[in-house]
Design an enzyme around this catalytic site. Structure first.
Site, PDB file in Angstrom:
ATOM      1  N   SER A  34       0.926  -1.302   0.111  1.00  0.00           N
ATOM      2  CA  SER A  34       0.127  -0.393  -0.245  1.00  0.00           C
ATOM      3  C   SER A  34       0.250   1.693  -0.133  1.00  0.00           C
ATOM      4  CB  SER A  34      -0.482   0.029   0.963  1.00  0.00           C
ATOM      5  OG  SER A  34      -0.040   0.216   2.446  1.00  0.00           O
ATOM      6  N   SER A 103       4.741  -6.377   1.873  1.00  0.00           N
ATOM      7  CA  SER A 103       4.044  -5.963   2.807  1.00  0.00           C
ATOM      8  C   SER A 103       2.357  -5.909   3.045  1.00  0.00           C
ATOM      9  CB  SER A 103       4.252  -3.945   2.289  1.00  0.00           C
ATOM     10  OG  SER A 103       4.357  -3.431   3.328  1.00  0.00           O
ATOM     11  N   PHE A 104       1.516  -5.188   2.330  1.00  0.00           N
ATOM     12  CA  PHE A 104       0.146  -4.893   2.422  1.00  0.00           C
ATOM     13  C   PHE A 104      -0.411  -6.238   1.718  1.00  0.00           C
ATOM     14  CE2 PHE A 104      -3.609  -4.296  -0.692  1.00  0.00           C
ATOM     15  CZ  PHE A 104      -4.266  -4.510   0.914  1.00  0.00           C
ATOM     16  N   ASP A 225      14.594  -2.110   7.818  1.00  0.00           N
ATOM     17  CA  ASP A 225      12.891  -1.299   7.384  1.00  0.00           C
ATOM     18  C   ASP A 225      12.702  -0.615   8.728  1.00  0.00           C
ATOM     19  OD1 ASP A 225      10.481  -1.221   6.404  1.00  0.00           O
ATOM     20  OD2 ASP A 225      10.202  -3.717   6.080  1.00  0.00           O
ATOM     21  N   HIS A 253      12.894  -1.849   3.132  1.00  0.00           N
ATOM     22  CA  HIS A 253      11.538  -1.914   3.310  1.00  0.00           C
ATOM     23  C   HIS A 253      11.399  -3.150   1.444  1.00  0.00           C
ATOM     24  CE1 HIS A 253       6.999  -3.057   4.263  1.00  0.00           C
ATOM     25  NE2 HIS A 253       7.110  -2.289   2.846  1.00  0.00           N
TER      26      HIS A 253
END
Length: 275
Positions: A34, A103-104, A225, A253
């Site tokens: 996201s 991630s998301f 991260d 990240h």
């Protein structure tokens, strides 16, 4: 505005869903993260053709992101995204797929595998949260972003360990994606509103849920991260019964960008069944 992220369109959950589809092997679905300017294309455009020499690689814009249709009546939450993902698989005639979630997209991978375990084979997670954690400045930057090239560059400084990864091309790609009508307004609906004072506590998929996910899983996380702390990856790897963890040093990240070659090698090996 560039249309580089436009791919094919399929109807899923009654939404015109934008997706990219390359290769002819076992199906692997790439799920984006996201944040401002995020789409399947901005997350995965280097990865898609490389993995497509061995797998059928599908990278959709999930509801609320990229070029997928936005609808004012939809309440964006994990239940909706799981339904949308299953709808995409059904529309493409895919009974079972492996997942790579960023991630998301990692949280979505976990939620989907927990809810529909028979639809998924193997999982790769990158920079994925687990249980409760405090909102980081990197996540806060997504809420604060107002579209401009300078603002996009500033929003991205939290993501890689080495700022050299924030190239003019990447800034332009994500800036252009952030100009898609409704994109930033939609993003603010998806993200938790930061608290006016003190920490904002966010929730990944609960540890009690991930502990029941039996799929072979590869957890990848950058040691540095600053968006999703590396402790999240460690927690996931400890909780999941069939998980391996690879921590990348001097990496933030963006595992798939900052460690592109080893990421592809590790993902291939895992998706093949560890052979």
């Amino acid at each position: 505005m560039s249309d580089a992220g436009r791919g094919r369109t399929v109807q899923a959950l009654d939404l015109d869903t934008n997706y990219h589809d390359q290769g002819t092997g076992a199906p692997v679905v790439l799920l984006h993260g996201s944040g401002p300017g995020v789409s399947a294309w901005t997350n995965w455009k280097r990865v898609i053709p490389v993995l497509a020499d061995e797998f059928r690689v599908i990278a959709p814009d999930m509801a609320g992101f990229g070029y997928t249709e936005r609808r004012a009546d939809l309440a964006y939450d994990m239940k909706l995204w799981v339904k949308h993902l299953i709808g995409i698989l059904d529309a493409l005639g895919i009974g079972k797929a492996s997942l790579i979630g960023n991630s998301f997209g990692g949280s979505l991978s976990l939620a989907a595998a927990a809810r529909f375990p028979d639809r998924f084979e193997r999982i790769v997670l990158m920079g994925t949260p687990c249980d409760k954690f405090a909102m980081t400045p990197g996540l806060r930057a997504g809420w604060d972003y107002t579209p401009s090239r300078d603002a996009m560059r500033q929003a991205m400084v939290h993501f890689p360990y080495d700022p050299a990864f924030i190239t003019p091309e990447l800034v332009e790609d994500r800036y252009q994606a952030s100009l898609i009508p409704g994109a930033q307004e939609g993003l603010r609906k998806l993200l938790a509103k930061p608290a006016e004072e003190g920490e904002t506590i966010l929730s990944g998929i609960p540890e009690s849920v991930v502990a029941g996910i039996e799929h072979p899983t590869l957890v990848l996380h950058g040691r540095e991260d600053r968006v999703i702390p590396v402790e999240m990856g460690i927690r996931l790897a400890r909780a999941m019964p069939h998980a391996d963890l690879h921590m990348f040093g001097k990496c933030g990240h963006w595992v798939q960008a900052e460690r592109f070659d080893p990421f592809v090698e590790l993902a291939r090996k895992h998706l093949r069944g560890g052979a």
